[in-house]
Write an enzyme that holds these catalytic residues in place. Structure first.
Site, PDB file in Angstrom:
ATOM      1  N   LYS A  39      -0.582  12.633   2.712  1.00  0.00           N
ATOM      2  CA  LYS A  39      -1.380  13.036   3.858  1.00  0.00           C
ATOM      3  C   LYS A  39      -0.451  13.761   4.828  1.00  0.00           C
ATOM      4  CE  LYS A  39      -1.262   8.262   5.701  1.00  0.00           C
ATOM      5  NZ  LYS A  39      -0.941   7.421   4.543  1.00  0.00           N
TER       6      LYS A  39
ATOM      7  N   ASP B 274       2.001   9.844  13.468  1.00  0.00           N
ATOM      8  CA  ASP B 274       2.644   8.532  13.388  1.00  0.00           C
ATOM      9  C   ASP B 274       4.138   8.662  13.092  1.00  0.00           C
ATOM     10  OD1 ASP B 274       2.494   9.323  10.740  1.00  0.00           O
ATOM     11  OD2 ASP B 274       2.188   7.298   9.980  1.00  0.00           O
TER      12      ASP B 274
ATOM     13  N   SER C  17      -7.950   5.791   8.135  1.00  0.00           N
ATOM     14  CA  SER C  17      -6.789   5.349   8.911  1.00  0.00           C
ATOM     15  C   SER C  17      -5.994   6.532   9.459  1.00  0.00           C
ATOM     16  CB  SER C  17      -5.910   4.477   8.035  1.00  0.00           C
ATOM     17  OG  SER C  17      -5.609   5.146   6.810  1.00  0.00           O
TER      18      SER C  17
ATOM     19  N   ASP D  78       2.650  11.524   8.715  1.00  0.00           N
ATOM     20  CA  ASP D  78       1.563  11.783   7.766  1.00  0.00           C
ATOM     21  C   ASP D  78       0.176  11.485   8.346  1.00  0.00           C
ATOM     22  OD1 ASP D  78       1.888   9.059   7.673  1.00  0.00           O
ATOM     23  OD2 ASP D  78       2.179   8.935   5.498  1.00  0.00           O
ATOM     24  N   ARG D  79       0.120  10.822   9.497  1.00  0.00           N
ATOM     25  CA  ARG D  79      -1.185  10.537  10.104  1.00  0.00           C
ATOM     26  C   ARG D  79      -1.454  11.442  11.294  1.00  0.00           C
ATOM     27  NH1 ARG D  79      -2.277   4.110  10.351  1.00  0.00           N
ATOM     28  NH2 ARG D  79      -1.600   3.648   8.231  1.00  0.00           N
TER      29      ARG D  79
ATOM     30  N   ASP E 287       6.125   8.597  10.517  1.00  0.00           N
ATOM     31  CA  ASP E 287       6.647   9.484   9.471  1.00  0.00           C
ATOM     32  C   ASP E 287       5.852  10.779   9.346  1.00  0.00           C
ATOM     33  OD1 ASP E 287       4.472   7.997   8.499  1.00  0.00           O
ATOM     34  OD2 ASP E 287       5.129   8.197   6.430  1.00  0.00           O
TER      35      ASP E 287
ATOM     36  N   THR F 200       0.827  -1.206   0.000  1.00  0.00           N
ATOM     37  CA  THR F 200       0.000   0.000   0.000  1.00  0.00           C
ATOM     38  C   THR F 200       0.862   1.257   0.000  1.00  0.00           C
ATOM     39  OG1 THR F 200      -1.479  -1.259   1.450  1.00  0.00           O
ATOM     40  CG2 THR F 200      -2.024   1.050   1.127  1.00  0.00           C
TER      41      THR F 200
ATOM     42  N   SER G 202       6.435   3.925   8.314  1.00  0.00           N
ATOM     43  CA  SER G 202       5.286   4.654   8.836  1.00  0.00           C
ATOM     44  C   SER G 202       4.941   4.280  10.273  1.00  0.00           C
ATOM     45  CB  SER G 202       4.102   4.449   7.907  1.00  0.00           C
ATOM     46  OG  SER G 202       3.068   5.310   8.275  1.00  0.00           O
ATOM     47  N   HIS G 203       3.746   3.718  10.467  1.00  0.00           N
ATOM     48  CA  HIS G 203       3.255   3.434  11.813  1.00  0.00           C
ATOM     49  C   HIS G 203       3.762   2.101  12.366  1.00  0.00           C
ATOM     50  CE1 HIS G 203       0.726   1.895   8.667  1.00  0.00           C
ATOM     51  NE2 HIS G 203       0.373   0.932   9.489  1.00  0.00           N
TER      52      HIS G 203
HETATM   53  C1  VG1 Z   1      -2.795   1.325   5.829  1.00  0.00           C
HETATM   54  C2  VG1 Z   1      -4.064   2.142   5.839  1.00  0.00           C
HETATM   55  C3  VG1 Z   1      -4.152   2.998   4.582  1.00  0.00           C
HETATM   56  C4  VG1 Z   1      -2.885   3.858   4.479  1.00  0.00           C
HETATM   57  C5  VG1 Z   1      -1.656   2.979   4.532  1.00  0.00           C
HETATM   58  C6  VG1 Z   1      -0.370   3.773   4.547  1.00  0.00           C
HETATM   59  O1  VG1 Z   1      -2.802   0.449   4.718  1.00  0.00           O
HETATM   60  O2  VG1 Z   1      -5.197   1.327   5.960  1.00  0.00           O
HETATM   61  O3  VG1 Z   1      -5.309   3.772   4.624  1.00  0.00           O
HETATM   62  O4  VG1 Z   1      -2.878   4.578   3.271  1.00  0.00           O
HETATM   63  O5  VG1 Z   1      -1.674   2.181   5.723  1.00  0.00           O
HETATM   64  O6  VG1 Z   1      -0.322   4.656   5.622  1.00  0.00           O
HETATM   65  P1  VG1 Z   1      -3.220  -1.099   4.834  1.00  0.00           P
HETATM   66  O7  VG1 Z   1      -2.977  -1.678   3.463  1.00  0.00           O
HETATM   67  O8  VG1 Z   1      -2.362  -1.701   5.908  1.00  0.00           O
HETATM   68  O9  VG1 Z   1      -4.649  -1.105   5.239  1.00  0.00           O
HETATM   69  V1  VG1 Z   1       1.154   5.162   6.226  1.00  0.00           V
HETATM   70  O10 VG1 Z   1       0.886   6.187   7.434  1.00  0.00           O
HETATM   71  O11 VG1 Z   1       2.033   3.896   6.079  1.00  0.00           O
HETATM   72  O12 VG1 Z   1       1.893   6.025   4.964  1.00  0.00           O
HETATM   73 CO    CO Z   2       2.556   7.205   7.970  1.00  0.00          CO
END
Ligand code: VG1
Ligand code: CO
Length: 550
Positions: free
Chosen positions: A383, A284, A372, A288-289, A286, A25, A120-121
């Site tokens: 984001k 989070d 999310s 973006d959340r 990085d 993703t 990310s998270h």
């Molecule tokens: C998750 C979230 C999605 C978001 C993605 C990346 O993906 O559900 O909405 O865009 O993380 O976010 P998944 O495939 O695990 O549901 V982040 O903060 O990594 O850039």
């Molecule tokens: Co992120």
């Protein structure tokens, strides 16, 4: 640091290509250990440098969220970029660069691409995860056509090249050369803080924070610490200590830098159970959340997008109104109702920020978001966690009311979309796929069947045709749409690194005349029971309850 203008080029031959470098993703995300496998990181970078247009003679932006592996990766990328004829590499002091700030630098420096080092998270550290995200010239996540081509290139790779050079010195801003490539080390916060001041009324927010309004921000020992300190404590005059856990650490202090009620528990407790603070927020790994909390009030991210849309013109950057909005498919339809009233288009895209890129570039939308905890706008192509926090503060400063009052007013006007996401993390891959495939195969027979006191009107697997370039994306989540507008969606995560993660999204609408102040888990209880019975979630995953409930 000495200039490395005459560093020699080296070529490494791979015995065989890596098979497992398919971006998910949000980029390539694997364990830190996996990324330490010899040639692993190099393979993905080589493939990216070969595939992304404009690399030779172009500019690239590189930085990350400071997790374990960040500095090493910047060195590797710089050496490889120099061997690929990149003219200029822009990075930041300490290599610390949030995803939204990276998007901004890519755009303002007309870079060919950005390489953002973050999972990310996901937790960081030697036993955590690492990740590489490739962003394109518009500042946004590379579209599927590019990530597919990178993946194909990794599977055929026979080697890579780099310039032999010593480790970069990132201690302070400066400029030097590696081969013929110029390296520029910038302060990672400056340009981002300036951009925020063009969008929001800093005077109004500063006045709010100087009064008796109390703000608590949790940077979760991740990338937003330095950004939040500069913006909230220095520029806006919030008291020292407003930013908690503000020092970026390689393992995020052992925490899980995911701003939700489970992983940002301390902040949630502070706001939801105490009366000391008026507003709480967290970002989070990085940056973006965002999670938004008021006093004794949690703002669901889908609702947050709807509120920002309804109140957008209160912020100077959006005073002229919105061209349109977009949300990912699993995000609740709260924003759709607002868009309808404003008379602007509302698009529904697959999960992941890359699907907003074309709509933003084409000027068809101004705001967009995901359930999310992701919200953003056309100011960049990612984001943006702190942007959302500032947007909320701007609204509260102008309106002079509390978060809870804003929510009550919003639901009273538009109705409420009761919403919840249940995550079952790190479950056996076979169990997750077995469950998913079974529901998928059942779908044709489900239409017309009773479900949670309603009837299933549609059962499908979400597919998206991009309104700008016509590209088609299928297999984006199993939807059960019920006859009263409620729905349940099942999806398998594309960002987890251990086993599989099943996400169950539940949504039910209550009009302004209905009961607007229920606990969402109570309001959705019948649907929760019904989807468990239908998909056999508990029996197949062996889990009594979800890992995370939002
Ligand atoms: C998750 C979230 C999605 C978001 C993605 C990346 O993906 O559900 O909405 O865009 O993380 O976010 P998944 O495939 O695990 O549901 V982040 O903060 O990594 O850039
Ligand atoms: Co992120």
């Amino acid at each position: 640091m000495t200039d490395l203008a005459d560093a020699p080029v080296r070529q490494v031959t791979l015995d065989r290509p890596f098979e497992d470098q398919k971006p998910g993703t949000s980029g390539l995300r694997k364990s830190s250990q996996q990324f330490q496998t010899p040639h692993y990181l190099e393979s993905f970078i080589e493939a990216s440098l070969r595939v992304v247009p404009g690399i030779t003679g172009g500019t690239i932006v590189v930085g990350g969220d400071g997790r374990y592996g960040n500095r090493r990766a910047i060195d590797v990328i710089a050496r490889m970029a120099a061997a690929h004829g990149v003219a200029k590499l822009i990075t930041t002091t300490g290599g610390i660069l949030s995803t939204p700030a990276a998007s901004n630098l890519i755009r303002s420096h007309a870079a060919a691409c950005g390489v953002i080092l973050s999972a990310s998270h996901n937790p960081g550290g030697p036993d955590g995860d690492f990740g590489v995200k490739i962003n394109g010239a518009n500042g946004g996540p590379a579209p599927e056509s590019v990530t597919d081509a990178i993946y194909a290139a990794t599977r055929q790779l026979d080697g890579y090249r780099f310039l032999e050079a010593e480790a970069l010195s990132l201690d302070s801003p400066g400029s030097f050369r590696i081969g013929s490539m110029q390296v520029e080390v910038l302060d990672g916060v400056d340009a981002y803080a300036e951009l925020m001041q063009t969008l929001f009324d800093f005077d109004a927010i500063a006045a709010l924070l100087r009064g008796n309004f109390r703000l608590a921000f949790d940077a979760m020992h991740a990338v937003t610490g330095p950004y939040a300190k500069r913006i909230f404590e220095q520029l806006l005059g919030a008291p020292a200590g407003t930013v908690r856990n503000g020092l970026p650490l390689e393992d995020f202090g052992g925490g899980h830098p995911d701003p939700n009620l489970t992983y940002a528990h301390d902040l949630a407790e502070l706001l939801l159970q105490g009366d000391l603070y008026d507003f709480g927020a967290a970002c989070d790994g990085d940056g973006d959340r965002n999670m938004i909390l008021g006093r004794r009030c949690f703002v669901n991210p889908s609702d947050s997008l709807a509120v920002l849309t309804a109140q957008a013109t209160l912020a100077p950057g959006y005073a002229a109104g919105l061209a349109g909005v977009a949300r990912s498919m699993p995000t609740s339809a709260a924003v759709d109702v607002v868009a309808r009233e404003l008379g602007i288009p509302c698009f529904e895209t697959p999960t992941g920020w890359k699907f907003f890129g074309n709509l933003l570039d084409a000027g068809r939308i101004t705001l967009c978001g995901e359930e999310s905890f992701g919200t953003g706008s056309n100011h960049i192509r990612e984001k943006d966690g702190l942007w959302a926090v500032l947007f909320w503060l701007n609204i509260l400063a102008v309106r002079g009311c509390s978060v809870a009052e804003i929510m009550t007013e919003h639901w009273g006007r538009f109705g409420r979309h009761y919403y919840s996401r249940h995550d079952y993390e790190a479950i056996a891959s076979e169990a997750a796929h077995g469950l998913y495939d079974r529901v998928k195969s059942m779908q044709p027979t489900l239409v017309g069947q009773a479900f949670a006191g309603r009837t299933i009107a549609t059962a499908d697997d979400f597919a998206y045709s991009d309104p700008v370039d016509g590209s088609l994306t299928s297999g984006q989540g199993l939807r059960l749409l019920l006859d009263d507008g409620s729905r349940v969606v099942l999806r398998l995560s594309g960002t987890g690194t251990q086993g599989a993660t099943l996400r169950v999204y539940l949504e039910s609408y209550v009009p302004p005349s209905g009961d607007l102040h229920q606990d969402p888990q109570v309001a959705l209880a019948e649907m929760i029971t019904a989807i468990d019975a239908l998909a056999e979630i508990r029996t197949r995953t062996g889990m009594e309850r979800p890992t995370v409930i939002t």
